[in-house]
Write a protein that holds these residues in place. Structure first.
Motif, short mmCIF file in Angstrom:
data_model
loop_
_atom_site.label_atom_id
_atom_site.label_comp_id
_atom_site.label_asym_id
_atom_site.label_seq_id
_atom_site.Cartn_x
_atom_site.Cartn_y
_atom_site.Cartn_z
N GLY A 66 -2.28 -52.69 -50.81
CA GLY A 66 -1.24 -51.73 -50.47
C GLY A 66 0.00 -51.93 -51.33
N LEU A 67 0.40 -53.18 -51.53
CA LEU A 67 1.56 -53.45 -52.37
C LEU A 67 1.27 -53.09 -53.83
CD1 LEU A 67 4.43 -54.60 -52.52
CD2 LEU A 67 3.43 -56.85 -52.90
N ASN A 68 0.04 -53.29 -54.26
CA ASN A 68 -0.31 -52.96 -55.64
C ASN A 68 -0.27 -51.45 -55.88
OD1 ASN A 68 -0.99 -53.51 -58.28
ND2 ASN A 68 -2.82 -54.66 -57.78
N ILE A 69 -0.62 -50.67 -54.87
CA ILE A 69 -0.51 -49.22 -55.00
C ILE A 69 0.95 -48.82 -55.21
CG2 ILE A 69 -0.73 -47.04 -53.71
CD1 ILE A 69 -3.24 -48.21 -52.42
N LEU A 70 1.85 -49.52 -54.54
CA LEU A 70 3.28 -49.21 -54.68
C LEU A 70 3.84 -49.73 -55.99
CD1 LEU A 70 5.95 -48.17 -53.37
CD2 LEU A 70 6.22 -50.47 -52.42
N VAL A 71 3.54 -50.99 -56.32
CA VAL A 71 4.15 -51.64 -57.47
C VAL A 71 3.34 -51.37 -58.74
CG1 VAL A 71 4.91 -53.83 -58.45
CG2 VAL A 71 5.14 -53.42 -56.00
N GLY A 72 2.04 -51.61 -58.67
CA GLY A 72 1.21 -51.53 -59.87
C GLY A 72 0.86 -50.12 -60.29
N PHE A 73 0.63 -49.23 -59.32
CA PHE A 73 0.18 -47.88 -59.65
C PHE A 73 1.32 -46.86 -59.71
CE2 PHE A 73 -3.83 -49.71 -58.11
CZ PHE A 73 -4.68 -49.31 -59.13
N SER A 74 2.37 -47.06 -58.93
CA SER A 74 3.48 -46.08 -58.96
C SER A 74 4.73 -46.63 -59.64
CB SER A 74 3.82 -45.60 -57.55
OG SER A 74 4.40 -46.65 -56.78
N GLY A 75 4.72 -47.91 -60.01
CA GLY A 75 5.83 -48.47 -60.78
C GLY A 75 7.09 -48.75 -60.01
N GLN A 76 6.99 -48.91 -58.68
CA GLN A 76 8.15 -49.24 -57.87
C GLN A 76 8.12 -50.72 -57.51
OE1 GLN A 76 9.35 -45.69 -55.22
NE2 GLN A 76 7.14 -45.54 -55.28
N ILE A 77 9.01 -51.13 -56.66
CA ILE A 77 9.11 -52.54 -56.30
C ILE A 77 9.39 -52.65 -54.81
CG2 ILE A 77 11.58 -52.65 -56.84
CD1 ILE A 77 9.00 -55.49 -57.32
N SER A 78 8.89 -53.69 -54.21
CA SER A 78 9.17 -53.95 -52.79
C SER A 78 9.26 -55.45 -52.57
CB SER A 78 8.08 -53.35 -51.90
OG SER A 78 8.30 -53.70 -50.55
N ILE A 79 10.35 -55.88 -51.96
CA ILE A 79 10.53 -57.29 -51.61
C ILE A 79 10.50 -57.44 -50.09
CG2 ILE A 79 11.87 -59.36 -52.19
CD1 ILE A 79 13.26 -57.89 -54.31
N GLY A 80 9.96 -56.45 -49.41
CA GLY A 80 9.92 -56.52 -47.96
C GLY A 80 8.55 -56.22 -47.38
N HIS A 81 7.50 -56.50 -48.15
CA HIS A 81 6.15 -56.14 -47.71
C HIS A 81 5.73 -56.93 -46.48
CE1 HIS A 81 2.54 -53.89 -48.56
NE2 HIS A 81 1.78 -54.98 -48.50
N ALA A 82 6.25 -58.13 -46.32
CA ALA A 82 5.85 -58.98 -45.20
C ALA A 82 6.23 -58.37 -43.85
CB ALA A 82 6.47 -60.37 -45.34
N VAL A 83 7.38 -57.69 -43.78
CA VAL A 83 7.80 -57.14 -42.49
C VAL A 83 6.96 -55.93 -42.08
CG1 VAL A 83 10.16 -58.02 -42.54
CG2 VAL A 83 9.64 -55.85 -43.66
N PHE A 84 6.45 -55.18 -43.05
CA PHE A 84 5.54 -54.08 -42.71
C PHE A 84 4.19 -54.64 -42.24
CE2 PHE A 84 8.44 -52.23 -45.91
CZ PHE A 84 9.00 -51.24 -45.12
N TYR A 85 3.78 -55.72 -42.85
CA TYR A 85 2.60 -56.45 -42.40
C TYR A 85 2.81 -56.91 -40.95
CZ TYR A 85 -0.65 -60.49 -42.31
OH TYR A 85 -1.61 -61.42 -41.99
N GLY A 86 3.98 -57.49 -40.68
CA GLY A 86 4.28 -57.94 -39.33
C GLY A 86 4.40 -56.81 -38.34
N PHE A 230 5.08 -45.37 -50.83
CA PHE A 230 5.61 -46.23 -49.77
C PHE A 230 4.78 -46.08 -48.49
CE2 PHE A 230 9.47 -47.08 -52.16
CZ PHE A 230 9.85 -48.31 -51.67
N GLY A 231 4.41 -44.83 -48.17
CA GLY A 231 3.64 -44.60 -46.96
C GLY A 231 2.26 -45.25 -47.02
N ILE A 232 1.56 -45.09 -48.15
CA ILE A 232 0.22 -45.69 -48.30
C ILE A 232 0.32 -47.20 -48.28
CG2 ILE A 232 -1.74 -45.92 -49.85
CD1 ILE A 232 -1.12 -43.09 -50.87
N SER A 233 1.32 -47.75 -48.98
CA SER A 233 1.50 -49.20 -49.00
C SER A 233 1.74 -49.73 -47.59
CB SER A 233 2.67 -49.55 -49.92
OG SER A 233 2.96 -50.93 -49.86
N SER A 234 2.57 -49.03 -46.82
CA SER A 234 2.86 -49.46 -45.45
C SER A 234 1.62 -49.37 -44.56
CB SER A 234 4.00 -48.62 -44.88
OG SER A 234 5.16 -48.73 -45.66
N PHE A 235 0.82 -48.32 -44.76
CA PHE A 235 -0.41 -48.17 -43.97
C PHE A 235 -1.34 -49.36 -44.18
CE2 PHE A 235 -4.84 -46.71 -43.68
CZ PHE A 235 -4.87 -46.30 -42.35
N TYR A 236 -1.56 -49.73 -45.43
CA TYR A 236 -2.43 -50.86 -45.73
C TYR A 236 -1.85 -52.15 -45.15
CZ TYR A 236 -5.80 -48.56 -48.81
OH TYR A 236 -6.81 -47.79 -49.31
#
Length: 356
Positions: A66-86, A230-236
Motif C-alpha cells: 500500500g505504501l509503495n503504491i503511494l510512494v513508488g507508483f504515484s511519487g508521493q511520500i508518507s511518514i505516517g503509514h503506521a497510524v493507518f495500519y493501527g 492515498f485512499g488505496i494506500s490507506s485501504f491496504y
C-alpha cells in the motif's frame, strides 16, 4: 528442405497488450502458481515459529505494498503509514466487538481506514515534496494522539481486544490455521495491485510520478489521482492492521510510532520503489533482519565484542542501527532495490550465454 523456427535472443514485444501482461512469460506464471501451492502446503511441514514469520511477512507485506503504491507508483511520500495500519486494527476490533463477523469486520476496517486516509489525502494532494512529508507527519501525531484519547474506540492506553477469526463457525486462530487467512488476503491484494498498475488508473498514477506537468497537460487530474493513491494506500494498511489485530488478539497504541512508519519506508526502499514484487522482497528482508540480528548477538555472546557493546542488553538499539545502516547502503549500492537485482538475474539467465 526442413525448416527450423528460430527463437529470438531477447525480450521482444510487438503489441501494447503484450507489454501489459500480468506475467512476463508462461514460466514466471507457473513459478507463481507453484509458489502459492507450496505456501498452501507450508502448515503441513513447517513449525509454528516459521509459520509466524510467514504470517508476519504476509500482513506487513500488504501494508508495504500500500505504501509503495503511494510512494513508488504515484511519487508521493508518507511518514505516517503506521497510524493507518493501527487504525485498521482498532477499527476491526471495534466492529467485531459490536457484533460484526470478523471476516466482514476486516474488510470494513479497510474501507473505514480508506475514508480516514482520504481526509488527510485531499489537502495533502495539493502539496508535494517536503511540505507533503510534513503533512503526513502531522497525520502521524494527530492519529497517535487520537488513539490514546478515544477510549471508546481504542481502549486508550489499555488497548483493545480483537476477537478470533471465525468463518462459518470454524475457528481459524492459531498459526497453522490463520496462515491460510493471511495467504488469501495476500494473494488477492497483490493480484489486485498488479492489475491496477496495468489499468488506465495505474498508468495515470505512474504518469503523475514521472512528470506531473506533462500528465496534467495530457488531461490527467492530478488531485484526483494523488488523492486516490492515498485512499488505496490507506485501504491496504487498514487490511494489514486488521489482520495483525485478529492474529495477536489485541491491538495497542504502543509501537505505532514514527519509527514503525520509517520501517515501512525501509521495506519499499530496500525492496524497490515502484515494484509490486519489491514490496514483498523488502518485507522479507526487514522481517528476517531482527532474527539474524538476534542470531548474531547469540553467536557473539561472551566474546570481546559482546563485552564491549553489551549486545544482549542493547539488541533493540542494534536492530535500529542496522535498519539505518541498511537503508544507507542500499541507497548507495542498490538504489533500485532488490527487485531490480532480481530482474537482472532473470535477464542474465534468460539471455545466457549472450547476457552481455
Amino acid at each position: 528442405m526442413a525448416t527450423t523456427s528460430l527463437r529470438p535472443c531477447g525480450d521482444y514485444r510487438s503489441s501494447y497488450r503484450a507489454d501489459q501482461t500480468l506475467f512476463d512469460t508462461r514460466l514466471s506464471m507457473l513459478f507463481c502458481v507453484a509458489g502459492v501451492v507450496a505456501l498452501a502446503c507450508a502448515p503441513l511441514v513447517l513449525s509454528s515459529y516459521l509459520l509466524s514469520l510467514l504470517i508476519q511477512i504476509g500482513y506487513l507485506g500488504i501494508a508495504a505494498l500500500g505504501l509503495n503504491i503511494l510512494v513508488g507508483f504515484s511519487g508521493q511520500i508518507s511518514i505516517g503509514h503506521a497510524v493507518f495500519y493501527g487504525f485498521g486494527g482498532f477499527a476491526s476490533a471495534f466492529l467485531a466487538e459490536h457484533g460484526v463477523p470478523v471476516p466482514l469486520a476486516i474488510i470494513l476496517a479497510g474501507l473505514w481506514t480508506t475514508v480516514v486516509g482520504l481526509l488527510f489525502g485531499v489537502p495533502a494532494a495539493r502539496v508535494k515534496g517536503l511540505y507533503l512529508a510534513i503533512a503526513t507527519l502531522a497525520a502521524q501525531f494527530i492519529l497517535q494522539d487520537f488513539f490514546v484519547r478515544a477510549t471508546w474506540f481504542t481502549g486508550g492506553s489499555a488497548g483493545a481486544v480483537a476477537a478470533p477469526f471465525t468463518i462459518l463457525g470454524f475457528d481459524m486462530s492459531g498459526d497453522h490455521r490463520y496462515f491460510y487467512v493471511v495467504l488469501v488476503f495476500f494473494v488477492v491484494l497483490y493480484l489486485g495491485a498488479s492489475n491496477l498498475m496495468r489499468s488506465r488508473d495505474g498508468r495515470a498514477l505512474i504518469a503523475v510520478r514521472d512528470h506531473y506537468l506533462s500528465a496534467e497537460m495530457m488531461g490527467v487530474n492530478l488531485t484526483k489521482y494523488r488523492t486516490m493513491a492515498f485512499g488505496i494506500s490507506s485501504f491496504y494498511a487498514g487490511i494489514a492492521g486488521a489482520l495483525y489485530a485478529h492474529y495477536i488478539g489485541y491491538m495497542s497504541v504502543e509501537g505505532l510510532d514514527i519509527l514503525f512508519s520509517i520501517q515501512f519506508l525501509a521495506m519499499i526502499i530496500i525492496g524497490g520503489l515502484g515494484s509490486v514484487m519489491g514490496s514483498l522482497f523488502g518485507t522479507i528482508f526487514m522481517v528476517l533482519l531482527p532474527e539474524l540480528t538476534g542470531a548474531l548477538a547469540g553467536a557473539l555472546q561472551g566474546s570481546a565484542i559482546d563485552k564491549a557493546l553489551h549486545l544482549k542488553d542493547g539488541i533493540t538499539y542494534l536492530r535500529e542501527m542496522l535498519i539505518g545502516a541498511v537503508i544507507i547502503l542500499f541507497l548507495i549500492f542498490e538504489p533500485d532495490g532488490l527487485a531490480h537485482r532480481w530482474r537482472q538475474i532473470k535477464a542474465y539467465w534468460k539471455l545466457y550465454p549472450f547476457s552481455y
